[in-house]
Motif scaffolding. Sequence first.
Motif, PDB file in Angstrom:
ATOM      1  N   TYR A  91       9.395   1.696  17.672  1.00 10.23           N
ATOM      2  CA  TYR A  91       8.581   2.822  17.202  1.00 10.23           C
ATOM      3  C   TYR A  91       8.509   3.923  18.266  1.00 10.23           C
ATOM      4  CZ  TYR A  91       6.854   0.163  13.202  1.00 10.23           C
ATOM      5  OH  TYR A  91       6.754  -0.534  12.025  1.00 10.23           O
ATOM      6  N   ASN A 115       1.793   1.887   6.122  1.00  7.33           N
ATOM      7  CA  ASN A 115       2.394   0.552   6.257  1.00  7.33           C
ATOM      8  C   ASN A 115       1.752  -0.432   5.272  1.00  7.33           C
ATOM      9  OD1 ASN A 115       4.365   1.183   8.085  1.00  7.33           O
ATOM     10  ND2 ASN A 115       3.229   0.518   9.889  1.00  7.33           N
ATOM     11  N   ASP A 116       0.431  -0.300   5.085  1.00  3.64           N
ATOM     12  CA  ASP A 116      -0.269  -1.123   4.071  1.00  3.64           C
ATOM     13  C   ASP A 116       0.295  -0.834   2.680  1.00  3.64           C
ATOM     14  OD1 ASP A 116      -1.904  -2.181   5.966  1.00  3.64           O
ATOM     15  OD2 ASP A 116      -3.714  -1.074   5.378  1.00  3.64           O
ATOM     16  N   LEU A 174       8.871  -3.728   6.415  1.00  4.41           N
ATOM     17  CA  LEU A 174       8.561  -2.693   7.415  1.00  4.41           C
ATOM     18  C   LEU A 174       9.502  -2.813   8.609  1.00  4.41           C
ATOM     19  CD1 LEU A 174       4.658  -2.818   7.302  1.00  4.41           C
ATOM     20  CD2 LEU A 174       6.199  -1.321   6.045  1.00  4.41           C
ATOM     21  N   LEU A 176       7.288   8.971   5.599  1.00  5.06           N
ATOM     22  CA  LEU A 176       7.457   7.529   5.397  1.00  5.06           C
ATOM     23  C   LEU A 176       7.871   7.198   3.960  1.00  5.06           C
ATOM     24  CD1 LEU A 176       4.700   6.002   7.682  1.00  5.06           C
ATOM     25  CD2 LEU A 176       7.084   6.505   8.166  1.00  5.06           C
TER      26      LEU A 176
END
Length: 335
Positions: free
Chosen positions: A44, A74-75, A84, A118
């Motif tokens: 990251y 991400n959730d 992920l 994202l």
Amino acid sequence: MIAVKTCGKLYWAGEYAILEPGQLALIKAIPIYMRGEVAFSDSYRIYSDMFDFAVDLTPNPAYSLIQETIALMNDFLADGGQTLRPFSLEIHGKMEREGKKFGLGSSGSVVILVVKALLALHDITVDQELLFKLASAVLLKRGDNGSMGDLACIVAEDLVLYQSFDRQKVAAWLEEENLATVLERDWGFSISQVQPALECDFLVGWTKEVAVSSDMIQQIKQNIDQNFLASSKATVATLVETLEQGKAEKIIEQVEKASQLLEGLSTDIYTPSLRELKMASQGLQAVAKSSGAGGGDCGIALSFDEQSTETLKNRWANLGIELLYQERTGHDDES
């Protein structure tokens, strides 16, 4: 590398009232952009040109807004069955000059930018409503005290009429339920595009004074009463109607009304420079007012003939107000 961008926003009318559920605001997208580039990578790496350093997902106060947006996304992605993987994200476009922000909704813009980045990275397309909900959820979880009107405008990238939702209720859902459940619920907001039926010049004047919206909101919120809310809602609704009918005189009247409501709410909204920005439209086929929380940042003007536009721009220049943006907006049925 996948590239995404988000615009800025400025209020035409409905400021402060929009903090209450069910209220209306008219908000205009400003094509001054923040840009993001994202790609999968070995680890990251998050970088924003607001800072002179990059981070990973280890919590960092400077990057908390971006990191919390990533955490929520991400959730969302995991709920949708995505695997992920680490990525690199670079954000450029500060919406400020010499360390002074313009007041175009940069925090809302950066949240939507990260959400869009994202989604694009995982090749997911969502509608405007879900994009708005995801960005709002990030800010609600942070305890943000804004109306989310900036997000509504930035996701639509247009002149929009926004009706606000009960943020306390949705924030409570986010605490008690999982994200997927909350996103499926009806939050009770609406975002609709407004098409002015006449051409006019839309101008943005920057006072070069920095205002902190959240502080202004804290301070002024206690002055909001039912009378102010009813007047504001009626004014915004009438303004939208007159824009769609293309009646210049009536538009000037309603924008002036919206301005007077703000002045009546608190003397702190109109700084001396914002007052000068507004008064500069006097005697012209134009109208100007403070935009957003006030106390600095930008004001807006609508001008209905070429001469008025030129005069207003000259007056602003003489007052040291910078013309940040100008566009011809709406359409003329005769052309």
